[in-house]
Write a protein that holds these residues in place. Structure first.
Motif, PDB file in Angstrom:
ATOM      1  N   ARG A 140       0.807  -1.221   0.000  1.00  0.00           N
ATOM      2  CA  ARG A 140       0.000   0.000   0.000  1.00  0.00           C
ATOM      3  C   ARG A 140       0.844   1.275   0.000  1.00  0.00           C
ATOM      4  O   ARG A 140       0.515   2.261  -0.670  1.00  0.00           O
ATOM      5  CB  ARG A 140      -0.925  -0.016   1.229  1.00  0.00           C
ATOM      6  N   PHE A 141       1.951   1.271   0.762  1.00  0.00           N
ATOM      7  CA  PHE A 141       2.719   2.509   0.936  1.00  0.00           C
ATOM      8  C   PHE A 141       4.181   2.418   0.499  1.00  0.00           C
ATOM      9  O   PHE A 141       4.897   3.419   0.562  1.00  0.00           O
ATOM     10  CB  PHE A 141       2.676   2.945   2.406  1.00  0.00           C
ATOM     11  N   ARG A 193      -6.219   8.603  -0.938  1.00  0.00           N
ATOM     12  CA  ARG A 193      -5.294   9.727  -1.050  1.00  0.00           C
ATOM     13  C   ARG A 193      -4.234   9.737   0.056  1.00  0.00           C
ATOM     14  O   ARG A 193      -3.347  10.583   0.054  1.00  0.00           O
ATOM     15  CB  ARG A 193      -6.082  11.048  -1.036  1.00  0.00           C
ATOM     16  N   THR A 194      -4.329   8.797   0.999  1.00  0.00           N
ATOM     17  CA  THR A 194      -3.316   8.713   2.051  1.00  0.00           C
ATOM     18  C   THR A 194      -1.955   8.412   1.434  1.00  0.00           C
ATOM     19  O   THR A 194      -1.824   7.494   0.635  1.00  0.00           O
ATOM     20  CB  THR A 194      -3.660   7.604   3.067  1.00  0.00           C
ATOM     21  N   THR A 195      -0.936   9.192   1.799  1.00  0.00           N
ATOM     22  CA  THR A 195       0.390   9.043   1.182  1.00  0.00           C
ATOM     23  C   THR A 195       1.356   8.311   2.112  1.00  0.00           C
ATOM     24  O   THR A 195       1.115   8.174   3.318  1.00  0.00           O
ATOM     25  CB  THR A 195       0.993  10.419   0.838  1.00  0.00           C
ATOM     26  N   ARG A 204       1.325   6.633  -6.148  1.00  0.00           N
ATOM     27  CA  ARG A 204       0.218   5.780  -5.719  1.00  0.00           C
ATOM     28  C   ARG A 204       0.635   4.308  -5.752  1.00  0.00           C
ATOM     29  O   ARG A 204       1.189   3.838  -6.742  1.00  0.00           O
ATOM     30  CB  ARG A 204      -1.005   5.989  -6.631  1.00  0.00           C
ATOM     31  N   TYR A 205       0.400   3.620  -4.691  1.00  0.00           N
ATOM     32  CA  TYR A 205       0.624   2.168  -4.636  1.00  0.00           C
ATOM     33  C   TYR A 205      -0.735   1.500  -4.589  1.00  0.00           C
ATOM     34  O   TYR A 205      -1.585   1.857  -3.778  1.00  0.00           O
ATOM     35  CB  TYR A 205       1.429   1.792  -3.395  1.00  0.00           C
ATOM     36  N   GLU A 206      -0.945   0.528  -5.457  1.00  0.00           N
ATOM     37  CA  GLU A 206      -2.244  -0.142  -5.518  1.00  0.00           C
ATOM     38  C   GLU A 206      -2.157  -1.515  -4.861  1.00  0.00           C
ATOM     39  O   GLU A 206      -1.348  -2.354  -5.260  1.00  0.00           O
ATOM     40  CB  GLU A 206      -2.693  -0.293  -6.978  1.00  0.00           C
ATOM     41  N   ILE A 207      -2.946  -1.732  -3.847  1.00  0.00           N
ATOM     42  CA  ILE A 207      -3.017  -3.074  -3.272  1.00  0.00           C
ATOM     43  C   ILE A 207      -3.978  -3.908  -4.123  1.00  0.00           C
ATOM     44  O   ILE A 207      -4.910  -3.381  -4.720  1.00  0.00           O
ATOM     45  CB  ILE A 207      -3.491  -3.040  -1.807  1.00  0.00           C
ATOM     46  N   PRO A 208      -3.720  -5.228  -4.217  1.00  0.00           N
ATOM     47  CA  PRO A 208      -4.617  -6.085  -5.012  1.00  0.00           C
ATOM     48  C   PRO A 208      -6.059  -5.970  -4.519  1.00  0.00           C
ATOM     49  O   PRO A 208      -6.314  -5.722  -3.333  1.00  0.00           O
ATOM     50  CB  PRO A 208      -4.055  -7.489  -4.779  1.00  0.00           C
TER      51      PRO A 208
END
Length: 519
Positions: free
Chosen positions: A115-116, A420-422, A485-489
């Motif tokens: 995610r991050f 939008r959490t970074t 942006r990191y995309e979790i499955p």
């Protein structure tokens, strides 16, 4: 070893318990495929393994002793910590578990890394390791060591060593599969013995109606007024969710059985089973304290309520069974913690940073080595805690753990629910936010002269810290120029169980009914 609690038959029963426990552990280890991972039981855990393992990890001897003590002094109100949990176990089942299993992860730092990014994974890995060693291992061993030292009259280091050798045996031999299988046996034994204690106690008192007559009326109320110093209703309603999300949804030791589920259906049924088992906490752990108040109202130390009931109500032989159960609680919690510790260090630090191409055999060797090192550190910490005089350190540390919850709860909830959490916001909460929360915790527990004012209730303070962190993370995220942006499955939906949904609805109805009845 001599003990004024234990007679010859008690020792025999205790020996039989350990023989059966070791046999189950060895049998479970033979079910593990050769050179398969120690950590996730080959994704083979069924609902009963998951339910008993999560409940067993949650139940320590300190919980049995403390729950009976709370029952003796205040009645069932402390049961909020058990019954209110069903909301957050449901959150794990339907919000977190589909995402964890969809991401096919071994650890929760790994999930936050998806995610991050890697920096958050590194921070969270070390954060988790320190938390496991201090809260799950050292404090559990300290509480259990006090009990075993009282019963068997042996030094603290020896008590801790005996418990760790037994727990590490299962963790190193068969990994999570051995821990999960032995937990089923141990928790069934716990239910049987605790139920017998309650039945014998009720018989001695003269039945349920006689018990109600012999204790204050407010002993049967779940929500106390806000003027109540120990259990005001508003701080519990607002503060427990912060700890509930951290404990039930983001703590590696608690969540690992769900990560090892055969599929989502088994995970959701297993967590539901945990929710039903939590109902028993009031009847099996708190009620003995209330019965003790009815039978022995002049007892000076409420912490002795559980052992007072055992000593006065159980015949020779049954006492040995009780201490088998108390040992079972310790072994269950410590075994789960050791497995979580070795999983996080091996997968998040060793494999990820030092040896990405490590063979499964090498990974298992490192995992077993970490179990040994973690055990040694836990013994050193346990003896160090025991050497500090003049403070009820177990209660102090338990309180401090409440101040660990806000950063973890904030990072996981915003990480999942607000895209939008970074990374910068998450890392801020896990580092600066944790330091801030722990500082507040220390000032709360040991206020200096210039801070001598009425603090808010501990649970309300936890909620306020959580709100501060969430607002801070939102401000940092909105101001952050790095918009990577990191995309979790995506969460999985295959094998979702309609039966599980129905059982969760039934559990919610039962829990709401219990709350209505006991108010």
């Amino acid at each position: 070893m001599e003990s004024h609690y234990m007679q010859g038959l008690d020792w025999l029963i205790l020996a039989v318990y350990f023989a059966v426990l070791i046999a189950i552990g060895i049998w479970a280890s033979t079910k593990r495929k050769k050179e398969s991972s120690l950590f996730l039981a080959e994704h083979s855990l069924r609902w009963h393994h998951i339910g008993f393992s999560m409940w067993g990890t949650n139940v320590g001897p300190s919980m049995l002793i403390a729950s009976a003590s709370a029952g003796f002094t205040t009645g069932i109100v402390s049961g909020n910590y058990a019954w209110y949990a069903f909301v957050f176990i449901a959150l794990l089942a339907f919000v977190f578990a589909p995402r964890y299993l969809g991401a096919n992860i071994s650890t929760l730092p790994e999930f936050m890394g998806l995610r991050f990014g890697q920096s958050t994974r590194n921070i969270l890995a070390w954060y988790t390791i320190v938390t496991i060693i201090i809260s799950w291992l050292a404090l559990t061993l300290f509480a259990g060591g006090i009990l075993i030292r009282q019963v068997f009259d042996i030094p603290m280091w020896m008590s801790a060593l005996v418990l760790l050798i037994i727990s590490a045996f299962f963790t190193m031999l068969g990994g999570l599969k051995a821990v999960a299988y032995t937990n089923v046996y141990q928790m069934i034994l716990l239910i049987v013995v605790s139920l017998i204690l309650v039945i014998v106690g009720l018989d001695r008192v003269g039945g349920v109606s006689a018990l109600v007559d012999k204790v204050p009326a407010d002993y049967w109320v779940m929500f106390k007024p806000n003027t109540d110093e120990a259990f005001p209703w508003l701080p519990i309603i607002l503060g427990y969710p912060v700890m509930g999300v951290w404990f039930w949804c983001t703590d590696q030791s608690m969540v690992q059985p769900v990560l090892a589920a055969k599929d989502l259906r088994e995970g959701q049924l297993g967590t539901n089973f945990t929710g039903w088992l939590k109902i028993l906490d009031v009847a099996l752990y708190i009620l003995p304290g209330i019965l003790c108040f009815a039978l022995f109202p002049t007892l000076e130390n409420p912490d002795e309520a559980y052992l007072t009931m055992v000593e006065n109500l159980f015949p020779v032989g049954m006492v040995g069974l009780v201490f088998a159960v108390l040992t079972a609680c310790l072994v269950s919690t410590i075994g789960s913690a050791l497995n979580a510790l070795s999983t996080v260090f091996t997968m998040d630090i060793y494999v990820k940073k030092f040896n990405p191409n490590a063979s499964q055999r090498r990974i298992n060797i490192v995992g077993r080595s970490v179990t040994v090192v973690g055990s040694v550190l836990a013994i050193i910490l346990t003896v160090a805690i025991d050497a500090i005089k003049g403070l009820n350190l177990f209660n102090v540390f338990q309180s401090v753990l409440g101040f660990i919850a806000p950063p973890m709860a904030a990072v996981f909830l915003l990480g999942i629910f607000w895209k939008r959490t970074t990374t910068r916001a998450a890392n801020f909460a896990l580092t600066i936010g944790t330091a801030f929360c722990l500082t507040v915790g220390v000032l709360y527990l040991w206020p200096p002269q210039w801070l001598q004012f009425p603090w808010p209730h501990f649970m309300l303070l936890s909620f306020e810290l959580f709100v501060i962190l969430v607002v801070s993370m939102m401000i940092i995220s909105l101001a952050d120029k790095d918009k990577t942006r990191y995309e979790i499955p995506a969460p999985i939906h295959e094998n979702r169980s309609k039966v599980a949904i129905g059982l969760w609805i039934a559990l919610a109805v039962v829990m709401i009914s219990l709350y209505v009845y006991f108010n």
